[in-house]
Design an enzyme around this catalytic site. Structure first.
Site, PDB file in Angstrom:
ATOM      1  N   LYS A   1      17.396   2.678   0.309  1.00  0.00           N
ATOM      2  CA  LYS A   1      18.190   2.602   1.548  1.00  0.00           C
ATOM      3  C   LYS A   1      19.406   1.716   1.251  1.00  0.00           C
ATOM      4  O   LYS A   1      19.364   0.510   1.471  1.00  0.00           O
ATOM      5  CB  LYS A   1      17.311   1.936   2.612  1.00  0.00           C
ATOM      6  CG  LYS A   1      17.470   2.445   4.013  1.00  0.00           C
ATOM      7  CD  LYS A   1      16.686   1.585   4.982  1.00  0.00           C
ATOM      8  CE  LYS A   1      15.317   2.089   5.299  1.00  0.00           C
ATOM      9  NZ  LYS A   1      14.616   1.247   6.297  1.00  0.00           N
TER      10      LYS A   1
ATOM     11  N   LYS B   1       0.828  -1.189   0.000  1.00  0.00           N
ATOM     12  CA  LYS B   1       0.000   0.000   0.000  1.00  0.00           C
ATOM     13  C   LYS B   1       0.879   1.262   0.000  1.00  0.00           C
ATOM     14  O   LYS B   1       0.409   2.356  -0.263  1.00  0.00           O
ATOM     15  CB  LYS B   1      -0.864   0.030   1.273  1.00  0.00           C
ATOM     16  CG  LYS B   1      -1.704  -1.196   1.494  1.00  0.00           C
ATOM     17  CD  LYS B   1      -2.390  -1.089   2.871  1.00  0.00           C
ATOM     18  CE  LYS B   1      -2.957  -2.412   3.271  1.00  0.00           C
ATOM     19  NZ  LYS B   1      -3.354  -2.393   4.704  1.00  0.00           N
TER      20      LYS B   1
ATOM     21  N   PHE C   1      14.372   3.591  10.097  1.00  0.00           N
ATOM     22  CA  PHE C   1      13.019   3.247   9.676  1.00  0.00           C
ATOM     23  C   PHE C   1      12.232   4.539   9.445  1.00  0.00           C
ATOM     24  O   PHE C   1      12.091   5.359  10.350  1.00  0.00           O
ATOM     25  CB  PHE C   1      12.318   2.359  10.697  1.00  0.00           C
ATOM     26  CG  PHE C   1      11.126   1.674  10.097  1.00  0.00           C
ATOM     27  CD1 PHE C   1      11.287   0.550   9.293  1.00  0.00           C
ATOM     28  CD2 PHE C   1       9.845   2.172  10.297  1.00  0.00           C
ATOM     29  CE1 PHE C   1      10.191  -0.062   8.691  1.00  0.00           C
ATOM     30  CE2 PHE C   1       8.750   1.562   9.708  1.00  0.00           C
ATOM     31  CZ  PHE C   1       8.926   0.442   8.910  1.00  0.00           C
ATOM     32  N   VAL C   2      11.755   4.724   8.218  1.00  0.00           N
ATOM     33  CA  VAL C   2      11.065   5.974   7.868  1.00  0.00           C
ATOM     34  C   VAL C   2       9.573   5.727   7.655  1.00  0.00           C
ATOM     35  O   VAL C   2       9.162   4.637   7.248  1.00  0.00           O
ATOM     36  CB  VAL C   2      11.687   6.633   6.608  1.00  0.00           C
ATOM     37  CG1 VAL C   2      13.120   7.033   6.861  1.00  0.00           C
ATOM     38  CG2 VAL C   2      11.588   5.721   5.378  1.00  0.00           C
TER      39      VAL C   2
ATOM     40  N   GLU D   1       7.332   2.094  -6.637  1.00  0.00           N
ATOM     41  CA  GLU D   1       7.536   1.570  -5.286  1.00  0.00           C
ATOM     42  C   GLU D   1       7.843   2.728  -4.331  1.00  0.00           C
ATOM     43  O   GLU D   1       8.366   3.761  -4.742  1.00  0.00           O
ATOM     44  CB  GLU D   1       8.692   0.549  -5.337  1.00  0.00           C
ATOM     45  CG  GLU D   1       9.096  -0.082  -4.039  1.00  0.00           C
ATOM     46  CD  GLU D   1       8.012  -0.866  -3.313  1.00  0.00           C
ATOM     47  OE1 GLU D   1       6.968  -0.280  -3.007  1.00  0.00           O
ATOM     48  OE2 GLU D   1       8.247  -2.056  -3.002  1.00  0.00           O
ATOM     49  N   ASP D   2       7.522   2.536  -3.064  1.00  0.00           N
ATOM     50  CA  ASP D   2       7.809   3.585  -2.074  1.00  0.00           C
ATOM     51  C   ASP D   2       9.284   3.562  -1.677  1.00  0.00           C
ATOM     52  O   ASP D   2       9.961   4.585  -1.684  1.00  0.00           O
ATOM     53  CB  ASP D   2       6.899   3.463  -0.836  1.00  0.00           C
ATOM     54  CG  ASP D   2       6.886   2.069  -0.215  1.00  0.00           C
ATOM     55  OD1 ASP D   2       7.528   1.140  -0.763  1.00  0.00           O
ATOM     56  OD2 ASP D   2       6.227   1.884   0.825  1.00  0.00           O
TER      57      ASP D   2
ATOM     58  N   ARG E   1       0.825   6.636   7.607  1.00  0.00           N
ATOM     59  CA  ARG E   1       0.833   6.799   6.141  1.00  0.00           C
ATOM     60  C   ARG E   1       0.389   8.195   5.719  1.00  0.00           C
ATOM     61  O   ARG E   1       0.791   8.685   4.670  1.00  0.00           O
ATOM     62  CB  ARG E   1      -0.122   5.790   5.483  1.00  0.00           C
ATOM     63  CG  ARG E   1       0.304   4.335   5.603  1.00  0.00           C
ATOM     64  CD  ARG E   1      -0.566   3.479   4.682  1.00  0.00           C
ATOM     65  NE  ARG E   1      -0.513   2.070   5.020  1.00  0.00           N
ATOM     66  CZ  ARG E   1       0.426   1.222   4.609  1.00  0.00           C
ATOM     67  NH1 ARG E   1       1.420   1.657   3.854  1.00  0.00           N
ATOM     68  NH2 ARG E   1       0.388  -0.047   4.953  1.00  0.00           N
TER      69      ARG E   1
ATOM     70  N   ASP F   1       4.270   3.212   6.294  1.00  0.00           N
ATOM     71  CA  ASP F   1       3.666   2.971   7.607  1.00  0.00           C
ATOM     72  C   ASP F   1       4.606   2.281   8.582  1.00  0.00           C
ATOM     73  O   ASP F   1       5.646   1.736   8.196  1.00  0.00           O
ATOM     74  CB  ASP F   1       2.444   2.061   7.440  1.00  0.00           C
ATOM     75  CG  ASP F   1       2.857   0.609   7.133  1.00  0.00           C
ATOM     76  OD1 ASP F   1       3.679   0.411   6.205  1.00  0.00           O
ATOM     77  OD2 ASP F   1       2.402  -0.306   7.837  1.00  0.00           O
TER      78      ASP F   1
ATOM     79  N   ASP G   1      14.670  -1.409   0.092  1.00  0.00           N
ATOM     80  CA  ASP G   1      15.484  -1.552   1.307  1.00  0.00           C
ATOM     81  C   ASP G   1      16.497  -2.677   1.041  1.00  0.00           C
ATOM     82  O   ASP G   1      17.562  -2.439   0.480  1.00  0.00           O
ATOM     83  CB  ASP G   1      14.494  -1.862   2.443  1.00  0.00           C
ATOM     84  CG  ASP G   1      15.124  -1.957   3.811  1.00  0.00           C
ATOM     85  OD1 ASP G   1      16.282  -1.574   3.964  1.00  0.00           O
ATOM     86  OD2 ASP G   1      14.450  -2.429   4.743  1.00  0.00           O
TER      87      ASP G   1
HETATM   88  P1  IMP Z   1      12.797  -4.795   0.832  1.00  0.00           P
HETATM   89  O1  IMP Z   1      12.223  -6.078   0.288  1.00  0.00           O
HETATM   90  O2  IMP Z   1      13.656  -5.063   2.037  1.00  0.00           O
HETATM   91  O3  IMP Z   1      13.523  -3.977  -0.206  1.00  0.00           O
HETATM   92  O4  IMP Z   1      11.616  -3.957   1.401  1.00  0.00           O
HETATM   93  C1  IMP Z   1      10.714  -3.347   0.613  1.00  0.00           C
HETATM   94  C2  IMP Z   1       9.451  -2.987   1.354  1.00  0.00           C
HETATM   95  O5  IMP Z   1       9.589  -2.924   2.783  1.00  0.00           O
HETATM   96  C3  IMP Z   1       9.045  -1.603   0.963  1.00  0.00           C
HETATM   97  O6  IMP Z   1       8.228  -1.634  -0.146  1.00  0.00           O
HETATM   98  C4  IMP Z   1       8.316  -1.083   2.181  1.00  0.00           C
HETATM   99  O7  IMP Z   1       6.967  -1.466   2.098  1.00  0.00           O
HETATM  100  C5  IMP Z   1       8.967  -1.793   3.326  1.00  0.00           C
HETATM  101  N1  IMP Z   1       9.993  -0.939   3.964  1.00  0.00           N
HETATM  102  C6  IMP Z   1      11.335  -1.035   3.895  1.00  0.00           C
HETATM  103  N2  IMP Z   1      11.955  -0.096   4.603  1.00  0.00           N
HETATM  104  C7  IMP Z   1      10.968   0.653   5.152  1.00  0.00           C
HETATM  105  C8  IMP Z   1      10.971   1.814   5.999  1.00  0.00           C
HETATM  106  O8  IMP Z   1      11.996   2.376   6.399  1.00  0.00           O
HETATM  107  N3  IMP Z   1       9.730   2.307   6.314  1.00  0.00           N
HETATM  108  C9  IMP Z   1       8.572   1.737   5.898  1.00  0.00           C
HETATM  109  N4  IMP Z   1       8.527   0.667   5.108  1.00  0.00           N
HETATM  110  C10 IMP Z   1       9.719   0.121   4.742  1.00  0.00           C
HETATM  111 MG    MG Z   2       6.437  -0.908  -0.505  1.00  0.00          MG
END
Ligand code: IMP
Ligand code: MG
Length: 193
Positions: free
Chosen positions: A143, A56, A164-165, A111-112, A177, A171, A115
């Site tokens: 990140k 979301k 963590f943002v 994508e938001d 959000r 969220d 990470d």
């Molecule tokens: P990844 O698979 O570790 O790259 O994580 C991706 C997903 O984790 C993102 O689409 C976010 O939904 C969530 N996410 C990762 N870091 C953060 C953060 O700092 N704040 C909020 N959501 C995060």
């Molecule tokens: Mg996401």
């Protein structure tokens, strides 16, 4: 993490009180989103694009970005999950698939935040098997400190530190959000008591 503190719902400024630092203000975000939209509009001139938004967290970003695009576009949504509280579980699950077939379309994933890169890697591998005409990635945040999978991000808003943002769609336990800015969540909100 079992005994998490839920966000304090007392007082009208409860969300702001849980933020240690605003890293991108509303106007900084809007300025950057417009720059990205111009770049995307230029690159896709004469083409139609399908924006695949990841639910979301990317919804506010998608809405602001598409308002500033001058190319014909359609939108579709996917929902995946790899998160458990503030740590990536490493296991990506598809929760909701696209409504329309992505075959022969110019897909732009919205994508938001990237990470570890595990979610985006999973999404790209999944979409590639369905023969899109092209596949690109647009992420508001990256990140780099936590990278596990190398991802080529075609359009990136900002890099962020290893914190963590929340806000602007993102969220913690479904809260924050609707903050119009992006801020760092105070660690005591998610640390064990
Ligand atoms: P990844 O698979 O570790 O790259 O994580 C991706 C997903 O984790 C993102 O689409 C976010 O939904 C969530 N996410 C990762 N870091 C953060 C953060 O700092 N704040 C909020 N959501 C995060
Ligand atoms: Mg996401």
């Amino acid at each position: 993490m079992s005994s998490l503190r839920t966000p304090c719902l007392c007082g009208k400024n409860f969300m702001q009180n849980d933020i240690s630092e605003i890293i991108f203000t509303e106007s900084q975000i809007q300025k950057r989103v417009k720059e990205l939209a111009h770049e995307i509009s230029d690159d896709y001139k004469g083409k139609q694009v399908t924006m695949v938004s990841v639910l979301k967290g990317a919804t506010i970003f998608l809405a602001d970005l598409m308002k500033n695009l001058s190319i014909p576009l359609s939108i579709d949504f996917m929902a995946v999950s790899s998160y458990k509280n503030t740590e990536s579980s490493g296991i990506v699950r598809m929760i909701m698939d696209l409504r329309e077939s992505p075959e022969n379309k110019n897909l732009l994933i919205i994508e938001d935040i990237i990470d570890t890169g595990l979610t985006m890697h999973y999404l790209c591998e999944n979409l590639k098997t369905r023969r899109p005409k092209s596949l690109k990635i647009c992420s508001l945040l990256y990140k780099p400190a936590r990278k596990i999978k190398e991802i080529k991000i075609d359009y990136l808003g900002f890099e962020v530190p290893d914190k963590f943002v929340v806000g602007y769609g993102m969220d913690y336990n479904e809260i924050y959000r609707n903050l119009p800015y992006i801020g760092i969540l105070k660690p005591d909100v998610y640390r064990r008591k």
